[in-house]
Design a protein around this motif. Structure first.
Motif, PDB file in Angstrom:
ATOM      1  N   GLU A  38     -16.001  16.131  27.507  1.00 16.03           N
ATOM      2  CA  GLU A  38     -15.444  16.680  28.749  1.00 16.03           C
ATOM      3  C   GLU A  38     -14.271  15.850  29.257  1.00 16.03           C
ATOM      4  O   GLU A  38     -13.372  16.376  29.897  1.00 16.03           O
ATOM      5  N   LYS A  39     -14.273  14.560  28.968  1.00 16.55           N
ATOM      6  CA  LYS A  39     -13.238  13.661  29.480  1.00 16.55           C
ATOM      7  C   LYS A  39     -11.970  13.647  28.641  1.00 16.55           C
ATOM      8  O   LYS A  39     -10.882  13.426  29.166  1.00 16.55           O
ATOM      9  N   VAL A  40     -12.080  13.851  27.334  1.00 14.28           N
ATOM     10  CA  VAL A  40     -10.907  13.669  26.469  1.00 14.28           C
ATOM     11  C   VAL A  40     -10.137  14.956  26.175  1.00 14.28           C
ATOM     12  O   VAL A  40      -9.014  14.887  25.696  1.00 14.28           O
ATOM     13  N   PHE A  41     -10.727  16.113  26.463  1.00 16.70           N
ATOM     14  CA  PHE A  41     -10.043  17.370  26.209  1.00 16.70           C
ATOM     15  C   PHE A  41      -9.584  17.994  27.523  1.00 16.70           C
ATOM     16  O   PHE A  41     -10.304  17.973  28.511  1.00 16.70           O
ATOM     17  N   ASN A  42      -8.381  18.561  27.509  1.00 17.55           N
ATOM     18  CA  ASN A  42      -7.879  19.216  28.717  1.00 17.55           C
ATOM     19  C   ASN A  42      -8.306  20.686  28.741  1.00 17.55           C
ATOM     20  O   ASN A  42      -9.015  21.154  27.841  1.00 17.55           O
ATOM     21  N   GLU A  43      -7.838  21.410  29.740  1.00 14.95           N
ATOM     22  CA  GLU A  43      -8.222  22.820  29.894  1.00 14.95           C
ATOM     23  C   GLU A  43      -7.681  23.710  28.780  1.00 14.95           C
ATOM     24  O   GLU A  43      -8.125  24.839  28.605  1.00 14.95           O
ATOM     25  N   HIS A  44      -6.725  23.198  28.001  1.00 12.98           N
ATOM     26  CA  HIS A  44      -6.163  23.945  26.872  1.00 12.98           C
ATOM     27  C   HIS A  44      -6.810  23.534  25.549  1.00 12.98           C
ATOM     28  O   HIS A  44      -6.302  23.854  24.481  1.00 12.98           O
ATOM     29  N   GLU A  45      -7.916  22.791  25.654  1.00 16.98           N
ATOM     30  CA  GLU A  45      -8.686  22.317  24.506  1.00 16.98           C
ATOM     31  C   GLU A  45      -7.894  21.362  23.617  1.00 16.98           C
ATOM     32  O   GLU A  45      -8.128  21.270  22.421  1.00 16.98           O
ATOM     33  N   GLN A  46      -6.941  20.649  24.200  1.00 16.23           N
ATOM     34  CA  GLN A  46      -6.173  19.645  23.475  1.00 16.23           C
ATOM     35  C   GLN A  46      -6.772  18.279  23.755  1.00 16.23           C
ATOM     36  O   GLN A  46      -7.095  17.958  24.908  1.00 16.23           O
ATOM     37  N   GLN A  47      -6.883  17.481  22.715  1.00 16.08           N
ATOM     38  CA  GLN A  47      -7.405  16.136  22.875  1.00 16.08           C
ATOM     39  C   GLN A  47      -6.318  15.259  23.487  1.00 16.08           C
ATOM     40  O   GLN A  47      -5.249  15.105  22.932  1.00 16.08           O
ATOM     41  N   ILE A  89     -15.976   4.501  15.835  1.00 13.71           N
ATOM     42  CA  ILE A  89     -14.641   4.818  15.334  1.00 13.71           C
ATOM     43  C   ILE A  89     -13.938   5.672  16.373  1.00 13.71           C
ATOM     44  O   ILE A  89     -14.495   6.652  16.859  1.00 13.71           O
ATOM     45  N   LEU A  90     -12.717   5.285  16.711  1.00 11.88           N
ATOM     46  CA  LEU A  90     -11.903   6.078  17.631  1.00 11.88           C
ATOM     47  C   LEU A  90     -11.004   6.999  16.826  1.00 11.88           C
ATOM     48  O   LEU A  90     -10.380   6.567  15.853  1.00 11.88           O
ATOM     49  N   ILE A  91     -10.946   8.259  17.227  1.00 14.39           N
ATOM     50  CA  ILE A  91     -10.027   9.183  16.564  1.00 14.39           C
ATOM     51  C   ILE A  91      -9.055   9.757  17.596  1.00 14.39           C
ATOM     52  O   ILE A  91      -9.416  10.001  18.744  1.00 14.39           O
ATOM     53  N   THR A  92      -7.830   9.933  17.142  1.00 16.50           N
ATOM     54  CA  THR A  92      -6.791  10.567  17.953  1.00 16.50           C
ATOM     55  C   THR A  92      -6.050  11.560  17.068  1.00 16.50           C
ATOM     56  O   THR A  92      -5.931  11.347  15.862  1.00 16.50           O
ATOM     57  N   PRO A  93      -5.563  12.632  17.646  1.00 15.98           N
ATOM     58  CA  PRO A  93      -4.776  13.573  16.850  1.00 15.98           C
ATOM     59  C   PRO A  93      -3.542  12.879  16.297  1.00 15.98           C
ATOM     60  O   PRO A  93      -2.954  12.011  16.953  1.00 15.98           O
ATOM     61  N   HIS A  94      -3.172  13.242  15.097  1.00 16.86           N
ATOM     62  CA  HIS A  94      -1.966  12.682  14.495  1.00 16.86           C
ATOM     63  C   HIS A  94      -0.783  13.054  15.388  1.00 16.86           C
ATOM     64  O   HIS A  94      -0.594  14.226  15.709  1.00 16.86           O
ATOM     65  N   PRO A  95       0.032  12.070  15.806  1.00 18.49           N
ATOM     66  CA  PRO A  95       1.114  12.373  16.763  1.00 18.49           C
ATOM     67  C   PRO A  95       2.151  13.364  16.239  1.00 18.49           C
ATOM     68  O   PRO A  95       2.747  14.098  17.028  1.00 18.49           O
ATOM     69  N   LEU A  96       2.353  13.425  14.956  1.00 17.08           N
ATOM     70  CA  LEU A  96       3.330  14.368  14.403  1.00 17.08           C
ATOM     71  C   LEU A  96       2.803  15.794  14.360  1.00 17.08           C
ATOM     72  O   LEU A  96       3.560  16.734  14.190  1.00 17.08           O
ATOM     73  N   LEU A  97       1.509  15.945  14.521  1.00 15.22           N
ATOM     74  CA  LEU A  97       0.902  17.273  14.444  1.00 15.22           C
ATOM     75  C   LEU A  97       0.433  17.791  15.791  1.00 15.22           C
ATOM     76  O   LEU A  97      -0.066  18.900  15.886  1.00 15.22           O
ATOM     77  N   ARG A  98       0.578  17.009  16.835  1.00 16.48           N
ATOM     78  CA  ARG A  98       0.131  17.402  18.168  1.00 16.48           C
ATOM     79  C   ARG A  98       1.024  18.521  18.690  1.00 16.48           C
ATOM     80  O   ARG A  98       2.226  18.441  18.626  1.00 16.48           O
ATOM     81  N   THR A  99       0.378  19.565  19.222  1.00 18.93           N
ATOM     82  CA  THR A  99       1.156  20.669  19.803  1.00 18.93           C
ATOM     83  C   THR A  99       1.269  20.444  21.311  1.00 18.93           C
ATOM     84  O   THR A  99       0.312  19.986  21.939  1.00 18.93           O
ATOM     85  N   PRO A 100       2.387  20.760  21.878  1.00 16.15           N
ATOM     86  CA  PRO A 100       2.538  20.559  23.327  1.00 16.15           C
ATOM     87  C   PRO A 100       1.654  21.513  24.113  1.00 16.15           C
ATOM     88  O   PRO A 100       1.352  22.617  23.662  1.00 16.15           O
ATOM     89  N   ALA A 101       1.259  21.062  25.299  1.00 19.74           N
ATOM     90  CA  ALA A 101       0.442  21.908  26.170  1.00 19.74           C
ATOM     91  C   ALA A 101       1.269  23.071  26.685  1.00 19.74           C
ATOM     92  O   ALA A 101       2.464  22.910  26.964  1.00 19.74           O
TER      93      ALA A 101
END
Length: 104
Positions: A38-47, A89-101
């Motif tokens: 609930e904390k890491v994803f926004n209302e657009h389901e983006q991490q 393990i911490l995971i983050t979306p690959h910055p080159l593949l992140r889509t803008p909100a």
């Protein structure tokens, strides 16, 4: 996120579950804290921030390689106990593949 969990299940035979209490873990299962989702994803389901994955397994360090081979996420070892084989393990979306909100 779902594609990563599905990939880890198919390629590494690694089951994943939501976890309500960090003390109730089985060996060899990948856990995600339910409250953290609930904390890491926004209302657009983006991490929007790193997500913690927990596992107890002597092969936990191999999980970093598997996550990177998926290609959509970067992973970082936050904690490793070589005696108990517990890892975070911490995971983050690959910055080159992140889509803008989307704009409102």
């Amino acid at each position: 996120m779902y594609s990563l969990l599905e990939f880890l299940y198919e390629e590494e035979a690694l089951e994943s579950k939501l976890l309500d209490n960090i003390d109730n873990r089985e060996r060899g299962i990948l856990y995600i804290l339910a409250e953290e989702i609930e904390k890491v994803f926004n209302e657009h389901e983006q991490q929007m921030s790193p997500l913690s994955l927990f596992i107890t397994s002597p092969y936990a360090l191999d999980l970093l390689r598997a996550i990177h081979s998926h290609g959509f996420f970067l992973s970082e070892l936050k904690h490793w106990n070589p005696i108990t084989h517990q890892a975070c393990i911490l995971i983050t979306p690959h910055p080159l593949l992140r889509t803008p909100a989307p704009h409102p």
